[in-house]
Design a protein around this motif. Structure first.
Motif, mmCIF file in Angstrom:
data_model
loop_
_atom_site.group_PDB
_atom_site.id
_atom_site.type_symbol
_atom_site.label_atom_id
_atom_site.label_comp_id
_atom_site.label_asym_id
_atom_site.label_seq_id
_atom_site.Cartn_x
_atom_site.Cartn_y
_atom_site.Cartn_z
ATOM 1 N N UNK A 233 -2.571 25.086 1.364
ATOM 2 C CA UNK A 233 -3.287 25.674 2.483
ATOM 3 C C UNK A 233 -3.402 24.627 3.582
ATOM 4 N N UNK A 234 -4.169 24.900 4.575
ATOM 5 C CA UNK A 234 -4.380 23.932 5.653
ATOM 6 C C UNK A 234 -5.317 22.816 5.192
ATOM 7 N N UNK A 235 -5.270 21.721 5.912
ATOM 8 C CA UNK A 235 -6.211 20.605 5.717
ATOM 9 C C UNK A 235 -6.167 20.033 4.301
ATOM 10 N N UNK A 236 -4.973 19.973 3.728
ATOM 11 C CA UNK A 236 -4.769 19.366 2.404
ATOM 12 C C UNK A 236 -5.485 20.116 1.288
ATOM 13 N N UNK A 237 -5.797 21.366 1.511
ATOM 14 C CA UNK A 237 -6.383 22.197 0.466
ATOM 15 C C UNK A 237 -5.292 23.023 -0.206
ATOM 16 N N UNK A 238 -5.629 23.561 -1.394
ATOM 17 C CA UNK A 238 -4.669 24.366 -2.139
ATOM 18 C C UNK A 238 -5.358 25.619 -2.674
ATOM 19 N N UNK A 239 -4.525 26.590 -3.051
ATOM 20 C CA UNK A 239 -4.988 27.742 -3.790
ATOM 21 C C UNK A 239 -4.353 27.676 -5.167
ATOM 22 N N UNK A 240 -5.199 27.574 -6.200
ATOM 23 C CA UNK A 240 -4.687 27.542 -7.568
ATOM 24 C C UNK A 240 -4.577 28.963 -8.083
ATOM 25 N N UNK A 241 -3.388 29.319 -8.560
ATOM 26 C CA UNK A 241 -3.140 30.652 -9.122
ATOM 27 C C UNK A 241 -3.145 30.531 -10.638
ATOM 28 N N UNK A 242 -4.014 31.295 -11.287
ATOM 29 C CA UNK A 242 -4.153 31.209 -12.735
ATOM 30 C C UNK A 242 -3.258 32.221 -13.442
ATOM 31 N N UNK A 243 -3.243 32.142 -14.764
ATOM 32 C CA UNK A 243 -2.413 33.033 -15.581
ATOM 33 C C UNK A 243 -2.701 34.504 -15.309
ATOM 34 N N UNK A 244 -3.954 34.818 -15.003
ATOM 35 C CA UNK A 244 -4.330 36.215 -14.772
ATOM 36 C C UNK A 244 -4.247 36.607 -13.298
ATOM 37 N N UNK A 245 -3.587 35.779 -12.496
ATOM 38 C CA UNK A 245 -3.391 35.988 -11.058
ATOM 39 C C UNK A 245 -4.660 35.747 -10.235
ATOM 40 N N UNK A 247 -7.040 33.729 -7.974
ATOM 41 C CA UNK A 247 -6.847 32.644 -7.014
ATOM 42 C C UNK A 247 -8.144 31.866 -6.845
ATOM 43 N N UNK A 248 -8.063 30.546 -7.048
ATOM 44 C CA UNK A 248 -9.222 29.683 -6.882
ATOM 45 C C UNK A 248 -8.923 28.632 -5.821
ATOM 46 N N UNK A 249 -9.809 28.496 -4.868
ATOM 47 C CA UNK A 249 -9.594 27.512 -3.815
ATOM 48 C C UNK A 249 -9.878 26.107 -4.319
ATOM 49 N N UNK A 250 -8.973 25.187 -3.995
ATOM 50 C CA UNK A 250 -9.127 23.774 -4.343
ATOM 51 C C UNK A 250 -9.494 23.031 -3.063
ATOM 52 N N UNK A 251 -10.696 22.486 -2.997
ATOM 53 C CA UNK A 251 -11.127 21.810 -1.780
ATOM 54 C C UNK A 251 -10.406 20.476 -1.618
ATOM 55 N N UNK A 252 -10.401 19.981 -0.405
ATOM 56 C CA UNK A 252 -9.678 18.751 -0.087
ATOM 57 C C UNK A 252 -10.167 17.572 -0.920
ATOM 58 N N UNK A 253 -11.456 17.552 -1.235
ATOM 59 C CA UNK A 253 -12.039 16.460 -2.014
ATOM 60 C C UNK A 253 -11.353 16.293 -3.368
ATOM 61 N N UNK A 254 -10.957 17.423 -3.967
ATOM 62 C CA UNK A 254 -10.417 17.390 -5.327
ATOM 63 C C UNK A 254 -8.916 17.666 -5.392
ATOM 64 N N UNK A 255 -8.295 17.973 -4.264
ATOM 65 C CA UNK A 255 -6.905 18.428 -4.286
ATOM 66 C C UNK A 255 -5.925 17.332 -4.711
#
Length: 264
Positions: A233-245, A247-255
């Motif tokens: 995503x923007x600003x060094x963030x990510x969206x984690x897609x799990x086995x069950x589809x 979507x969990x947002x990964x904040x920049x602090x932990x990405x």
């Protein structure tokens, strides 16, 4: 001294009276009425200004969540859910309830809930109460849950949830997809069910969960073994897609830490 005009809503008369008696210990609470159905509660709310509603969830015909839909933003009272069931905690905090009390209500937990309304909000007007209720969902869940008493323990391969009102629930760590905070509770998500327990996110992260579990947001811990994809995503963030589809947002602090552990 602050006085909160308070409405009690529960389909069981005995539950209303029991709560009313407990509330007599708090000078800040002014119980102006009670209702045994959502329609009756709406009628009272249309006639009176109410600052605080103690609200049951499972009632005949209409649930407590139906009453929430009736509230208008400019006149929304604070809501403390009072219920016999754990499983509504997630939705309760999604609709911005200030607290979630389990029946039978203990006096110390009732005091915590009332203190949260008064001390955290620092009320001078109903508008301030609305602002605090809306802002609570943005606060650090570790701070919100600081007074919660844990009702879980860990075995070698399982999370065990136990409390006085429900059967012991044993959840294998391998089946847990993610865990997130909902006020005083943690919601443990598997493929087939969501479990609710009283816990601190900080304690779960630092002291007890296996190494496969990683914090990805201030309110979320994920099981790395169930992440199948990371989408940038923007600003060094990510969206984690799990086995069950999911979507969990990964904040920049932990990405950065998560990215280094996930091979794609």
């Amino acid at each position: 001294m602050i006085q909160l005009k308070t409405l009690l809503v529960d389909d069981e008369y005995s539950a209303i009276e029991g709560l009313r008696i407990r509330l007599e210990a708090f000078d800040e609470i002014d119980v102006i009425g009670s209702a045994q159905s959502v329609d009756e509660a709406i009628n009272i709310l249309n006639k009176h200004d109410v600052d605080l509603v103690f609200l049951d969830i499972e009632m005949p015909t209409k649930s407590g969540f139906e009453l929430i839909k009736h509230f208008q933003p400019e006149s929304c009272p604070a809501v403390i859910f009072v219920t016999a069931f754990h499983q509504h905690a997630v939705k309760a905090f999604e609709v911005r309830a200030l607290d979630y009390l389990l029946k039978p209500v203990k006096l110390d937990r009732l005091a915590e809930a009332i203190d949260r309304v008064i001390n955290t909000a620092k009320l001078n007007s109903k508008n301030e109460l609305i602002e605090v209720q809306q802002s609570l969902v943005k606060n650090d869940p570790d701070e919100i849950a600081a007074s919660a008493n844990s009702d879980y323990k860990f075995e070698a391969e399982n999370l065990v949830i136990q409390d006085a009102k429900n059967p012991i629930q044993i959840i294998p760590f391998k089946d847990i997809l993610w865990i997130d905070a909902a006020g005083d509770y943690m919601c443990v998500h598997t493929l087939i069910e969501t479990y609710v327990m009283r816990a601190r996110l900080k304690d779960l992260e630092k002291n007890t969960l296996p190494e496969d579990f990683l914090r990805i947001h201030k309110s979320t811990i994920v099981n790395l073994s169930h992440i199948k994809q990371l989408n940038p995503l923007r600003n060094s963030e990510y969206m984690a897609v799990l086995d069950n589809e999911k979507n969990l947002k990964v904040s920049r602090t932990y990405s950065k830490n998560l990215k280094s552990l996930i091979k794609q």
